[in-house]
Design a protein around this motif. Structure first.
Motif, PDB file in Angstrom:
ATOM      1  N   ASP A  24      -8.423  -7.875   1.221  1.00 35.23           N
ATOM      2  CA  ASP A  24      -8.163  -6.437   1.190  1.00 35.23           C
ATOM      3  C   ASP A  24      -8.821  -5.741   0.007  1.00 35.23           C
ATOM      4  O   ASP A  24      -8.344  -4.707  -0.466  1.00 35.23           O
ATOM      5  N   ARG A  25      -9.908  -6.304  -0.478  1.00 34.87           N
ATOM      6  CA  ARG A  25     -10.707  -5.654  -1.511  1.00 34.87           C
ATOM      7  C   ARG A  25     -12.151  -5.622  -1.042  1.00 34.87           C
ATOM      8  O   ARG A  25     -12.653  -6.615  -0.521  1.00 34.87           O
ATOM      9  N   PRO A  26     -12.861  -4.503  -1.195  1.00 31.20           N
ATOM     10  CA  PRO A  26     -14.242  -4.433  -0.697  1.00 31.20           C
ATOM     11  C   PRO A  26     -15.160  -5.358  -1.475  1.00 31.20           C
ATOM     12  O   PRO A  26     -14.981  -5.585  -2.675  1.00 31.20           O
ATOM     13  N   LEU A  27     -16.154  -5.885  -0.784  1.00 30.51           N
ATOM     14  CA  LEU A  27     -17.123  -6.796  -1.369  1.00 30.51           C
ATOM     15  C   LEU A  27     -18.504  -6.338  -0.921  1.00 30.51           C
ATOM     16  O   LEU A  27     -18.798  -6.307   0.272  1.00 30.51           O
ATOM     17  N   ASP A  28     -19.349  -5.967  -1.872  1.00 34.45           N
ATOM     18  CA  ASP A  28     -20.680  -5.469  -1.558  1.00 34.45           C
ATOM     19  C   ASP A  28     -21.673  -6.616  -1.500  1.00 34.45           C
ATOM     20  O   ASP A  28     -21.768  -7.423  -2.433  1.00 34.45           O
ATOM     21  N   ALA A  41     -12.520 -16.029   0.866  1.00 35.32           N
ATOM     22  CA  ALA A  41     -11.679 -14.935   0.403  1.00 35.32           C
ATOM     23  C   ALA A  41     -10.372 -15.494  -0.156  1.00 35.32           C
ATOM     24  O   ALA A  41      -9.708 -16.299   0.495  1.00 35.32           O
ATOM     25  N   GLN A  89       0.835  -1.189   0.000  1.00 39.71           N
ATOM     26  CA  GLN A  89       0.000   0.000   0.000  1.00 39.71           C
ATOM     27  C   GLN A  89       0.878   1.251   0.000  1.00 39.71           C
ATOM     28  O   GLN A  89       0.702   2.174   0.792  1.00 39.71           O
ATOM     29  N   ARG A  99      -9.858  -9.747   5.431  1.00 42.81           N
ATOM     30  CA  ARG A  99      -8.485  -9.444   5.830  1.00 42.81           C
ATOM     31  C   ARG A  99      -7.564 -10.650   5.744  1.00 42.81           C
ATOM     32  O   ARG A  99      -6.340 -10.483   5.752  1.00 42.81           O
ATOM     33  N   ARG A 109     -20.986  -3.812   3.295  1.00 46.86           N
ATOM     34  CA  ARG A 109     -19.688  -3.903   2.616  1.00 46.86           C
ATOM     35  C   ARG A 109     -18.736  -4.700   3.488  1.00 46.86           C
ATOM     36  O   ARG A 109     -18.514  -4.364   4.652  1.00 46.86           O
ATOM     37  N   LEU A 110     -18.179  -5.741   2.907  1.00 44.49           N
ATOM     38  CA  LEU A 110     -17.280  -6.652   3.614  1.00 44.49           C
ATOM     39  C   LEU A 110     -15.854  -6.434   3.124  1.00 44.49           C
ATOM     40  O   LEU A 110     -15.618  -6.312   1.915  1.00 44.49           O
ATOM     41  N   TRP A 111     -14.896  -6.382   4.077  1.00 43.66           N
ATOM     42  CA  TRP A 111     -13.470  -6.252   3.752  1.00 43.66           C
ATOM     43  C   TRP A 111     -12.736  -7.473   4.296  1.00 43.66           C
ATOM     44  O   TRP A 111     -12.348  -7.486   5.466  1.00 43.66           O
ATOM     45  N   GLU A 130      -6.820   0.470  -9.856  1.00 42.63           N
ATOM     46  CA  GLU A 130      -8.089  -0.084  -9.417  1.00 42.63           C
ATOM     47  C   GLU A 130      -9.192   0.965  -9.616  1.00 42.63           C
ATOM     48  O   GLU A 130      -8.923   2.169  -9.613  1.00 42.63           O
TER      49      GLU A 130
END
Length: 624
Positions: free
Chosen positions: A491-495, A558, A113, A536, A532-534, A153
């Motif tokens: 580490d990518r958002p998931l709606d 994931a 990052q 890890r 929204r799920l992140w 992205e």
């Protein structure tokens, strides 16, 4: 210490104050009558001026070149001398193969990052920034970008007001660049995986499951897009893999696909049938053999009917088959009715049936003769085809063609809101559905399906009626998660979407191994909530929700590491290409760009002034 950015008016006022103090001190020293006071005021002015320079962060304006920069992202291949010659360059997501390029510290931002920007005129120095959106805020002079590599992205482009004037991405490596599949299935339903591979892929694409390779396709076809299908044999949380192999059978990529197979939940069926026929008797035998709870009313002669039922005491008392009322229809999930029985329904029963449809009941109409007006008033109409009755092999996505069956020379009238369910080899739609309220209305033109019971093991008949009933059965009333159909990455958002009809604010949480965290949900409509799920960590995640009408559980896997590498790069290319085709937003670039001047002189001025004040106080105390 970066200081606080201040407006020119604020800085001018502070400088006037410091200048007034310095002037008073100078006058005192010049006159000589003020003694220590003049020197103290001068030292105080120096310390104050240095402190203001540090705290208020004075700015100086430097040329912003032409507002143009080169964005270097993953996949960019360039020489060190070429990069060093660029006036303003950004290194983001550089490939590991590039190594450390002096003076550029190229890193993989997907893991670290990290983002580095060289300040123009800064002697090749690079400043670390946390993400791309920080870059757009810190560097407003960026208005025209040349992007090298695979791009950014989609979320990284938020806040960039300029335009991408050049973007030529490199070719994607072999692998899966697009994939969609359902994450939740009932046992017996087919798993359909829509996939597409990169143009450089050769060999074969395989769908591997618990039983090994369950479906495959040639890479030449997969480059255009293919659908791989299989039928899971047992319930549970399963991990399939899309495997790409080259012409020598070497594995190039293996991408995980998570699927949760749930036990079948047979819907409660109300069947209203006319005169006994081979098809109606076959349907009743199938419902009984499949363990489907049902109540069937069959007309024998005018005024005489026979009721057959298979109803478990666990479901409560057996509801009546007639007359149709709101209370009894609420006990069923689907109504199967033929054309003759549909025409015999009274206006009062039609009103109750319409209300039940709005509440979620599904209706399946079959064996309706248009010549007798038996499809009149029904939302799905049919039309004739040239010729007479013909033999056809029925099919639908994920299902091998069924044995040949005689079907009428008709088809469902195609409409934008009509979803085909079953068709023949010539793509004539023989069964379709459309929504009404919360329920579904379906129409089937397949009148002699009982012939399929003579197929080996009657699998074709099971598949056909399972398809028709599953298309109209009432949806679950308890809360349920609606999961996205693509990869879930660390580490990518998931709606996600949570359907909880009648709920105001259900509570939800996510379990990552032994750690359980709340999952905030936000209302998007009546009975629908977004979350929204992140993820890890790589592995299975368990989602749970609870409310007054019950609870819901869902599982999602994931993926981390190098999984879905080609898919990630394809997504970046798509997002950056879309932005490159869009016009620039915001105002044109200014002629100058703000840059903070070096703070070392202010440190020296502050320390010198503070030190003089201390020394003067010591000397004054010693002279007393």
């Amino acid at each position: 210490m970066n200081g606080l950015a201040a407006s020119p008016v604020t800085i001018a006022g502070a400088l006037v104050l410091a200048g007034a103090v310095a002037l008073l001190g100078a006058l005192g020293i010049w006159r000589g009558g003020a003694g220590w006071r003049g020197w103290r005021l001068a030292a105080l002015a120096a310390a104050l001026l240095g402190l203001l320079g540090l705290v208020l962060s004075p700015w100086r304006a430097t040329p912003a070149a032409s507002g143009r920069a080169v964005l270097i992202t993953a996949g960019a291949h360039r020489a060190v001398d070429e990069v060093n010659a660029i006036d303003a360059a950004v290194a983001l997501d550089a490939l590991d193969a590039l190594g450390a390029l002096d003076p550029i510290d190229a890193v993989d931002a997907a893991d670290a990052q990290d983002l580095r920007l060289r300040e123009p005129g800064g002697g090749g120095r690079w400043q670390a920034l946390p993400d791309a959106r920080t870059l757009w805020r810190r560097e407003p002079w960026l208005r025209r970008l040349e992007v090298r590599g695979y791009g950014l992205e989609p979320g990284d482009l938020d806040g960039f007001a300029g335009a991408i004037e050049r973007f030529d991405p490199p070719a994607l490596p072999p692998g899966v660049m697009a994939a969609l599949w359902p994450r939740r299935l009932r046992l017996g339903e087919p798993l359909l995986v829509e996939a597409r591979v990169a143009p450089a892929t050769t060999g074969r694409l395989e769908l591997r499951g618990p039983g090994g390779v369950e479906a495959d396709a040639d890479a030449a076809a997969a480059r255009r897009g293919v659908t791989l299908s299989t039928v899971p044999r047992a319930p549970g949380h399963l991990l399939y893999h899309l495997v790409v192999r080259d012409s020598r059978r070497r594995e190039l990529a293996s991408e995980p696909l998570d699927v949760t197979i749930e036990p079948p939940r047979p819907p409660a069926v109300l069947a209203l049938l006319g005169a006994p026929s081979f098809d109606s008797q076959a349907l009743l035998r199938w419902l009984t053999g499949a363990g489907v709870p049902f109540v069937a009313r069959q007309e024998l002669t005018r005024g005489r009917a026979r009721v057959a039922a298979l109803w478990s005491p666990d479901l409560g008392g057996q509801p009546p088959a007639a007359p149709l009322e709101a209370a009894s229809l609420a006990r069923f999930d689907a109504l199967v009715i033929d054309g003759r029985s549909l025409q015999a329904i009274s206006p009062r029963e039609r009103a109750a049936l319409g209300a039940a449809l709005d509440a979620g009941l599904g209706i399946l109409l079959f064996d309706a003769d248009p010549a007798r007006g038996e499809e009149a008033g029904f939302d799905l109409r049919s039309r004739p085809l040239p010729g007479t009755a013909r033999a056809a092999r029925l099919r639908w996505p994920g299902q091998e063609p069924l044995p040949a069956l005689t079907v009428p020379s008709r088809e469902i009238v195609p409409q934008p809101e009509v979803e085909p369910l079953v068709w023949d080899g010539d793509r004539h739609v023989l069964a379709a559905r459309t929504s009404r309220g919360r329920g579904w209305i379906a129409r089937s033109l397949i009148d002699d399906s009982f012939h399929l019971r003579f197929d080996s093991g009657a699998h074709a008949y099971d598949a056909l009626w399972g398809r028709l009933l599953g298309a109209v059965a009432r949806p679950e009333a308890s809360p349920r998660f609606v999961l996205p159909a693509g990869p879930a990455l660390v580490d990518r958002p998931l709606d996600l979407e949570l359907v909880a009809l009648g709920e105001r604010a259900p509570s939800a949480e996510v379990a990552d191994g032994p750690r359980v965290s709340p999952l905030p949900v936000y209302a998007t409509g009546p009975g629908r909530f977004a979350a929204r799920l992140w993820p890890r960590h790589e592995g299975w995640l368990r989602l749970t929700a609870s409310g007054a009408s019950g609870g819901a559980t869902a599982w999602i896997h994931a993926s981390g590491g190098r999984s879905w590498d080609t898919w990630r790069r394809a997504a970046r290319i798509a997002a950056t290409s879309t932005r490159a085709a869009a016009p620039a937003a915001g105002r044109p670039p200014a002629a100058v760009a703000p840059r903070p001047w070096p703070r070392l002189p202010f440190y020296a001025l502050f320390l010198g002034g503070a030190g003089c004040l201390w020394l003067l106080e010591r000397l004054r105390a010693g002279s007393r």
